[in-house]
Write a protein that holds these residues in place. Structure first.
Motif, short mmCIF file in Angstrom:
data_model
loop_
_atom_site.label_atom_id
_atom_site.label_comp_id
_atom_site.label_asym_id
_atom_site.label_seq_id
_atom_site.Cartn_x
_atom_site.Cartn_y
_atom_site.Cartn_z
N SER A 1 68.78 41.75 60.38
CA SER A 1 68.87 43.13 60.66
C SER A 1 67.68 44.02 60.41
N ARG A 2 67.75 44.96 60.90
CA ARG A 2 66.36 46.08 61.00
C ARG A 2 66.62 47.16 59.81
N GLY A 3 67.88 46.88 59.12
CA GLY A 3 68.04 48.00 58.10
C GLY A 3 67.26 47.46 56.86
N PRO A 4 67.15 48.46 55.95
CA PRO A 4 66.65 48.03 54.48
C PRO A 4 67.13 46.65 53.96
N ARG A 5 66.33 46.04 53.53
CA ARG A 5 66.79 44.59 53.24
C ARG A 5 65.67 43.82 52.25
N TYR A 6 66.18 42.92 51.60
CA TYR A 6 65.11 42.20 50.82
C TYR A 6 64.84 40.75 51.42
N ASP A 7 63.48 40.54 51.45
CA ASP A 7 62.96 39.43 52.31
C ASP A 7 62.54 38.42 51.24
N VAL A 8 62.64 37.24 51.20
CA VAL A 8 62.49 36.31 50.41
C VAL A 8 61.02 35.81 50.72
N VAL A 9 60.00 35.93 49.95
CA VAL A 9 58.67 35.63 50.52
C VAL A 9 58.02 34.68 49.62
N THR B 1 61.41 31.14 61.14
CA THR B 1 60.88 31.25 62.47
C THR B 1 59.18 31.43 62.32
N PRO B 2 58.41 31.05 62.77
CA PRO B 2 56.89 31.45 62.85
C PRO B 2 56.88 33.05 63.23
N ASP B 3 57.62 33.61 64.29
CA ASP B 3 57.42 34.74 64.79
C ASP B 3 58.39 35.71 64.00
N ASP B 4 59.12 35.06 63.07
CA ASP B 4 59.92 35.68 62.13
C ASP B 4 61.21 36.49 63.03
N SER B 5 61.51 35.87 64.13
CA SER B 5 62.77 36.25 64.85
C SER B 5 63.98 35.77 64.23
N GLY B 6 65.16 36.24 64.73
CA GLY B 6 66.54 35.72 64.43
C GLY B 6 67.06 36.18 63.05
N LYS B 7 67.93 35.80 62.69
CA LYS B 7 68.68 36.08 61.44
C LYS B 7 68.38 35.67 60.30
N GLY B 8 67.23 34.66 60.33
CA GLY B 8 66.86 34.09 59.21
C GLY B 8 67.52 32.88 58.67
N TYR C 1 64.80 25.66 46.82
CA TYR C 1 63.66 26.40 47.11
C TYR C 1 63.59 27.56 45.83
N LEU C 2 62.64 27.98 45.92
CA LEU C 2 62.24 29.15 45.06
C LEU C 2 61.09 30.05 45.59
N GLY C 3 61.67 31.40 45.79
CA GLY C 3 60.85 32.50 46.35
C GLY C 3 60.79 33.75 45.68
N ARG C 4 60.10 34.67 46.08
CA ARG C 4 60.01 35.72 45.62
C ARG C 4 60.70 37.08 46.22
N LEU C 5 61.59 38.02 45.78
CA LEU C 5 62.09 38.93 46.46
C LEU C 5 61.35 40.12 46.55
N SER C 6 61.39 40.49 47.93
CA SER C 6 60.45 41.61 48.07
C SER C 6 61.32 42.63 49.17
N PHE C 7 61.48 43.88 48.39
CA PHE C 7 62.22 44.87 49.31
C PHE C 7 61.54 45.48 50.43
N ASN C 8 62.16 45.46 51.60
CA ASN C 8 61.52 45.71 52.84
C ASN C 8 62.38 46.91 53.27
N PRO C 9 62.10 48.13 53.00
CA PRO C 9 62.74 49.51 53.64
C PRO C 9 62.67 49.63 54.98
N ALA C 10 61.77 49.21 55.70
CA ALA C 10 61.84 49.42 57.35
C ALA C 10 61.30 48.24 58.14
N PRO C 11 62.16 47.20 58.01
CA PRO C 11 61.75 45.89 58.84
C PRO C 11 61.57 46.04 60.29
N THR C 12 60.42 45.19 60.61
CA THR C 12 60.09 45.43 62.27
C THR C 12 60.20 44.17 62.77
N THR C 13 60.69 43.20 62.20
CA THR C 13 60.82 41.73 62.74
C THR C 13 62.32 41.37 62.10
#
Length: 635
Positions: free
Chosen positions: A246-254, A192-199, A231-243
């Motif tokens: 869930s908001r726990g530590p996670r890996y974002d695909v960027v 989503t454009p505003d990075d809301s929701g479960k992904g 798709y192909l993306g890059r894994l980026s560890f996000n220790p404290a998501p703000t959007t």
């Protein structure tokens, strides 16, 4: 961007499997390899509980209190850890005692590591549960899917479903990797454009050998029909998501790229220089479902659009140049594959030998025109519900060629109950090479009702496994091979020149098809096919394709004549119905072939998610007098 097919082997020549027209292999292709010695054995798994009731996994069954699985509990083997002596798997534990018993954590679907060399872990087990007993705070936001367990090359992390299991500074197989040191981080893709929701929806994930990038697939819903893109993306560890959730530590695909460009060359398209003609481009980057990567990280492997009608194959495409290789060409169905560390071999789970798909695909050289609307149907007939017809096949780099169609790894044995080649034990996904290329691990499931017994003519078989277990994990050792490990892979670029960058919130593109009309498709060496394409009433999708072949030949020897007409509709999201009329002949090069339906046609309705065959009328392919008939309904 102009793309050409890399004619590096027989699989790319189109004349490369049983019943194909005889022709010379592509220049420079060596003679097919001789069969090599293979030793197949079974790997250990946890003991079997008699039921799923709490406490059914007793101390008598497992004195160490490290869990039991069920007779029919689902499992899935995965890849080797870098040590080469242990392999990952996912199993479902049942019958655990209630808390606070120390064994209470051995419940549900969990990641385990299994020894492959006959040794044990310090506690005496030949397997170790990695995720059992992980504290809740170490697995905040953990996603439900737990499948395709793939170790990272660092040996400290494992991709499992849409999660990454991470043991910090400790190797996963090490005794120091304890539950309190283990974390389970969810993977999330911004959609989503505003990075809301479960992904976004992620499925069939595959880790790239650089340990940084991730390949995955995602379903689409277009015009009431299920589809997907890779798709192909890059894994980026996000220790404290703000959007997002869930908001726990996670890996974002960027920096995600869709491995498809609607503006690029398509498998079957109108010739821009001759608007009244179609052309078939076997080098088109028609990535259907991503299946993995070469061990050097340069290629992505995938199920692609057929090169020959009704023949589902696997391809590899260079992530930089877009050069395409056809890895398999046998008319049977192939899906799960893995490329060897040295890049010279493919291990594939394939239905070859079962004759499951031959009624559709045994007649070779038919251009993939009707496949514009039949691919979901032809691929769905490979299974009978949960019963698959896969066996592990070893194929050299140059692919199926002439009489060479690979080597079945588990061909030895008497074929009886429980034998390594027992036909009632079918291969599942995914086979995996050892890091040094001297062994392959795969797993199998025993056919169970309703895929056997009752109205099904296949008799059911009692499991000979401990506790009557209905799944097993196998290792095939290639005993004459010297180790040939893969090179270390540096992180690849985020850019895929032939793909299109994904912008969160944008709808998926349509897969282009030729417009309605009547076209000519010239044979490469003579003759023509007249193709009439008719769209559905709403004009959204192709509804009918009718083809008339007149001396059509791509090699100047093997000639196709006759007619074929197929109509397709989708009663629901995952269900396709086809009405198929075929009267084709192929002659030349020592081959006489026919593909014919009964006078009233062949009518098949099948759900891509359940794969239960249900047809009226017949479709039969005959090659040099040998008939290939369709499966009976429900089988």
């Amino acid at each position: 961007m102009a793309l050409v097919l890399a004619l590096v082997g027989c699989s790319n020549s189109g004349d490369d499997a049983p019943n194909a027209p005889a022709s010379a292999a592509a220049g420079g292709v060596p003679a097919p390899p001789e069969p090599e010695p293979v030793e197949v054995s079974e790997l250990p798994l946890p003991p079997v509980a008699p039921s799923e009731d709490p406490g059914a996994c007793t101390k008598e069954l497992n004195p160490r209190g490290t869990g039991c699985v069920g007779r029919d509990a689902s499992m899935q083997s995965g890849g080797f850890l870098p040590d080469g002596t242990s392999v990952t798997a996912v199993v479902t534990f049942v019958g655990a005692p209630a808390a606070p018993d120390p064994g209470s954590g051995y419940t549900g679907r969990q990641l385990i590591v299994v020894k492959t060399d006959g040794t044990t872990f310090p506690n005496g087990d030949a397997w170790k549960c990695v995720t059992c007993g992980v504290p809740d705070q170490n697995a905040a936001g953990r996603n439900e899917p737990m499948d395709y367990p793939q170790p990272f090359n660092d040996g400290k992390r494992v991709l499992v479903g849409t999660n990454i299991v991470d043991c910090g500074t400790h190797p996963i197989a090490d005794a120091a990797c304890t539950p309190d040191q283990t974390h389970v981080y969810p993977i999330r893709w911004q959609n989503t454009p505003d990075d809301s929701g479960k992904g976004g929806n992620l499925r069939e994930l595959r880790i790239h050998p650089d340990d940084v990038h991730l390949g995955f697939n995602s379903f689409t819903l277009t015009g009431g029909k299920l589809g997907q893109f890779a798709y192909l993306g890059r894994l980026s560890f996000n220790p404290a998501p703000t959007t997002g959730e869930s908001r726990g530590p996670r890996y974002d695909v960027v920096d995600v790229t869709r491995l498809f460009d609607p503006e690029d060359t398509q498998p079957v398209e109108v010739d821009p220089a001759n608007p009244g003609q179609l052309r078939v481009n076997p080098g088109a980057l028609a990535v259907g479902e991503l299946r993995g990567f070469s061990k050097d990280g340069k290629e992505v492997t995938y199920i692609g659009s057929p090169t020959e009608s009704s023949n589902i194959d696997v391809f590899a495409a260079d992530l930089t140049t877009g050069e395409v290789r056809r890895l398999t060409a046998h008319p049977e169905y192939v899906d799960p594959i893995d490329l060897s560390p040295d890049g010279d071999w493919t291990v594939a789970m394939d239905t070859r030998g079962s004759d499951r798909q031959m009624f559709l695909a045994a007649m070779r050289g038919i251009p993939p025109v009707t496949d514009l609307i039949t691919t979901s149907v032809t691929s769905s007939t490979r299974n009978n519900g949960q019963r698959r017809f896969f066996q592990p096949i070893l194929i050299d780099r140059y692919g199926d060629c002439g009489d060479y169609s690979g080597q079945r790894l588990n061909a030895s044995g008497d074929g009886g109950p429980g034998a390594v080649n027992d036909p009632n034990w079918n291969g599942m996904a995914d086979p995996k090479w050892s890091p040094d290329g001297t062994a392959v691990v795969y797993w199998q499931r025993l056919a169970l009702p309703p895929a056997c017994g009752g109205a099904n003519p296949l008799p059911c078989e009692e499991s000979t496994e401990p506790g009557g277990r209905g799944v097993r994990m196998m290792i095939a050792k290639l005993t004459s091979r010297e180790p040939a490990p893969a090179p270390k892979v540096a992180p690849i670029s985020d850019e895929v020149p032939w793909g299109v960058k994904y912008v969160p919130g944008t709808p998926p593109p349509d897969r282009p098809h030729p417009p309605a009309g009547t076209y000519t498709l010239p044979g490469a060496k003579g003759g023509t096919a007249t193709v009439e394409i008719t769209y559905t009433e709403d004009g959204f999708a192709i509804g009918t394709i009718a083809v008339t072949y007149d001396g059509f030949t791509d090699d100047g020897t093997y000639v196709i004549d006759g007619t074929e007409k197929v109509s397709a509709r989708n009663p629901s999201l995952t269900v396709t119905t086809v009405d198929w009329f075929s009267d084709l002949t192929g002659t030349g090069g020592g081959v006489t072939a026919t593909k014919k339906t009964s006078p009233d046609g062949f009518h098949l309705t099948i759900d891509v998610m359940t794969n239960i065959f249900d047809a009226t009328g017949t479709l039969t392919t005959t090659i040099n007098g040998k008939e290939y008939k369709q499966p009976a309904n429900g089988t």
